[in-house]
Design an enzyme around this catalytic site. Structure first.
Site, PDB file in Angstrom:
ATOM      1  N   ASP A 232       2.506 -12.433 -41.093  1.00  0.00           N
ATOM      2  CA  ASP A 232       1.152 -12.966 -41.247  1.00  0.00           C
ATOM      3  C   ASP A 232       0.297 -12.041 -42.120  1.00  0.00           C
ATOM      4  O   ASP A 232       0.331 -10.813 -41.948  1.00  0.00           O
ATOM      5  CB  ASP A 232       0.524 -13.061 -39.849  1.00  0.00           C
ATOM      6  CG  ASP A 232      -0.848 -13.686 -39.852  1.00  0.00           C
ATOM      7  OD1 ASP A 232      -0.953 -14.870 -40.196  1.00  0.00           O
ATOM      8  OD2 ASP A 232      -1.825 -12.988 -39.504  1.00  0.00           O
ATOM      9  N   GLU A 293       3.525 -14.564 -45.765  1.00  0.00           N
ATOM     10  CA  GLU A 293       2.322 -15.338 -46.071  1.00  0.00           C
ATOM     11  C   GLU A 293       1.654 -14.644 -47.251  1.00  0.00           C
ATOM     12  O   GLU A 293       0.842 -13.725 -47.094  1.00  0.00           O
ATOM     13  CB  GLU A 293       1.362 -15.383 -44.884  1.00  0.00           C
ATOM     14  CG  GLU A 293       0.256 -16.389 -45.147  1.00  0.00           C
ATOM     15  CD  GLU A 293      -1.020 -16.194 -44.363  1.00  0.00           C
ATOM     16  OE1 GLU A 293      -1.886 -17.069 -44.435  1.00  0.00           O
ATOM     17  OE2 GLU A 293      -1.173 -15.162 -43.681  1.00  0.00           O
TER      18      GLU A 293
HETATM   19  C1  NOJ Z   1      -3.077 -16.343 -41.375  1.00  0.00           C
HETATM   20  C2  NOJ Z   1      -2.734 -17.397 -40.378  1.00  0.00           C
HETATM   21  O1  NOJ Z   1      -1.907 -18.351 -40.988  1.00  0.00           O
HETATM   22  C3  NOJ Z   1      -4.034 -17.959 -39.876  1.00  0.00           C
HETATM   23  O2  NOJ Z   1      -3.841 -19.103 -39.104  1.00  0.00           O
HETATM   24  C4  NOJ Z   1      -4.733 -16.869 -39.110  1.00  0.00           C
HETATM   25  O3  NOJ Z   1      -5.990 -17.348 -38.691  1.00  0.00           O
HETATM   26  C5  NOJ Z   1      -4.931 -15.624 -39.965  1.00  0.00           C
HETATM   27  N1  NOJ Z   1      -3.758 -15.260 -40.696  1.00  0.00           N
HETATM   28  C6  NOJ Z   1      -5.303 -14.435 -39.125  1.00  0.00           C
HETATM   29  O4  NOJ Z   1      -4.180 -13.985 -38.420  1.00  0.00           O
END
Ligand code: NOJ
Length: 566
Positions: A232, A293
């Protein structure tokens, strides 16, 4: 009728491209040519709150997921990525983790996880967990200790600083979720840093103890049978230790009323790559995959996430692909060519829990179901690994809340009405046309979209022309066709404004993909015979698309996928 291009050089290029990009990486290959399991796998992201509710409390859970493994296997899914299911106060619906080595009681127990892992293995489905690497919950025991005193053992596990003056944060950095990134804590008279909500304090990755503890978390899950992680928010791991103010980029304000600034000093710092190389080493020891991500501005930035010699992330997601917001062959060609030239294996995503579903992004309101098939045919026939999002295969619609009081996602509550939050893409999976779409017998945590009456697994399983059956057939084809699995990509007819077409070629196998992105019938002459092919045979096409001689006829938004023979 449009004319085709000369293919001979195209075929030569695609043969050159067909060498597996990551053949040199560690882990056991799935074939003699060195392909890795994650290059041939289809991943499926599921949001555990919304997938299937086994105990009828209105929120999905692990046993619910386990009960749907037959479905996932029959769909053709090889790995499920479960969005965070760890203990969490759920401020950001699990992206605020209070214990990395357990399961939130809302989702079940560790024993349920072990059962799921065992059952998934029987179904040949791997499990990928979502590793929230940048921050913990403010209720994590590390943070509770950190904030208890300036001398606490975990003080330096987070980022604490003095303010510039009374009530003045240390610098001008603004949170992705609105407001300053700094929150004052009266117990120790300092501010702590949080790039997301204040309840999500950032870990201090410059502290080796943080690194060791977090690396151990991955080992702990690998030993429990996990096959990898989706990492993430990797862009946000490091910040400038001097806390230099970010440049202001314009006079306006964002949806949260904050100044517009470039996150020059608190995102995408080069130190992140040291951490990714380390996490990759541990992953390689476990034949595991790391998905990132990775929001990148261009392919040069994406390449950095693969690392030199592919020693960082195997699958950094190419979100540039999701920036194409209309059915534009030219735009897609550009993005596909860019990622096809990247230094690692491409990763395609068209929907997820943070962005509006592809069904609505590309749908014109009249032909959404055809367009859903068209988009499936696009990203499931490209060279690379696709990551599906639950419900995409049945044409689930983004259904945002209409009243502020119904909003669950805090960024929607805070940014309303400009920013409605992400509830719309997180609604319960539509299993059948019973109450609550068969997701739960209790009122679901988010309302089920009205389309569940027609767009659900049970109904679509009975209809050979449904989006679901199209996905099933497409995934079957993708798993068995060597050109679709491993073949190089070569664009065709690059000036065609309506039809996106390309070849996938592996050894002596060539597949032609033609996708009509327009609302009118298109006939394309591919000059098969002039280019060394004697015929094309449809492998999978939409109802009114076909080939006759050299010409492919495509219905509006139609798809033709055909095997070419010499
Ligand atoms: C990216 C995640 O995909 C999202 O849903 C989240 O709110 C943020 N990171 C914070 O962890």
């Amino acid at each position: 009728m449009k004319s085709g291009i000369l293919w001979l050089y195209v075929v030569a290029v695609s043969v050159a491209l067909s060498l597996p990009a990551c053949a040199q990486t560690a882990g056991s290959a799935v074939d003699a040519e060195g392909h890795q399991w994650w290059q041939h796998a289809v991943f499926y992201e599921l949001y555990p709150r919304s997938f299937a509710d086994s105990n009828n409390d209105g929120v999905g859970d692990l046993r619910g997921i386990a009960s749907k493994l037959d479905y996932l296997q029959s769909l053709g899914v090889d790995a499920i990525w479960i969005s965070p299911c760890f203990p969490s106060p759920q401020v950001d619906f699990g992206y605020d983790v209070s214990d990395y080595e357990n399961i939130d009681p809302m989702y079940g127990t560790l024993a349920d996880f072990d059962d799921l892992a065992r059952e998934a293995k029987k179904h040949n489905i791997r499990i990928i967990l979502d590793f929230v690497v940048n921050h913990t919950s403010d209720q994590h025991k590390w943070f509770l200790d950190s904030k208890s005193s300036r001398a606490s053992a975990h003080r330096d596990w987070y980022i604490w600083r003095d303010g510039k003056g009374p009530n003045q944060p240390p610098n001008n950095w603004v949170s992705i979720f609105g407001g300053s990134t700094w929150k004052f804590d009266p117990t120790t008279n300092q501010f702590y840093y949080h790039i997301f909500y204040p309840e999500q304090p950032d870990l201090n990755w410059r502290n080796p103890a943080v690194k060791d503890a977090m690396f151990d978390v991955t080992r702990w899950w690998y030993h429990r049978g996990v096959s990898g992680f989706r990492l993430d928010a990797v862009d946000t791991l490091f910040e400038d230790p001097n806390l230099t103010d970010n440049p202001i980029t314009g006079p306006g304000k964002n949806a949260f009323g904050d100044p517009l600034e470039e996150s020059k000093y608190n995102q995408k710092l080069p130190e992140v790559h040291d951490i990714l190389r380390g996490l990759r080493q541990v992953a390689d020891e476990n034949n595991a995959v790391l998905i990132g991500e990775t929001w990148t501005a261009d392919i040069a930035e994406l390449n950095k996430y693969y690392g030199k010699g592919n020693n960082e992330l195997q699958l950094p997601m190419d979100f540039l692909f999701t920036t194409v917001n209309k059915l534009s062959p030219a735009e897609f060609r550009k993005q596909i060519a860019a990622v096809d030239s990247a230094s690692g294996w491409p990763t395609f995503v068209i929907s997820n829990h943070d962005i509006i579903r592809s069904y609505d992004r590309y749908g014109d309101g009249k032909h959404n179901d055809q367009i859903a098939k068209l988009m499936a045919a696009l990203y499931l026939t490209l060279r690379g690994t696709p990551i599906m999002y639950y419900g995409e295969e049945i044409g689930m619609k983004t259904t945002p809340p209409v009243r502020q009081e119904d909003v669950k996602d805090p960024i929607g509550r805070r940014g309303w009405p400009k920013e409605k939050g992400r509830d719309g893409e997180r609604t319960p999976m539509q299993w059948n046309d019973d109450a609550n779409a068969g997701f739960s017998q209790a009122k679901p945590w988010l309302p089920v979209p009205p389309t569940y009456k027609t767009h659900n697994v049970a109904a679509e399983s009975k209809d050979p022309n449904s989006i679901l059956e199209f996905y099933r057939n497409l995934l079957k084809l993708r798993h068995t066709n060597p050109a679709l699995l491993d073949g190089g990509y070569a664009a065709l007819n690059e000036n065609d404004p309506n039809v996106l077409s390309y070849l996938r070629t592996y050894k002596n196998q060539t597949v032609l993909v033609a996708l009509n992105m327009s609302g009118s019938v298109q006939k394309v002459d591919f000059q098969l015979s002039h280019n060394g092919f004697s015929s094309a045979k449809s492998l999978l096409s939409t109802a009114k698309s076909s080939v006759s001689g050299d010409t492919v006829t495509l219905e509006p938004y139609g798809v033709f996928i055909g095997q070419l023979s010499k």
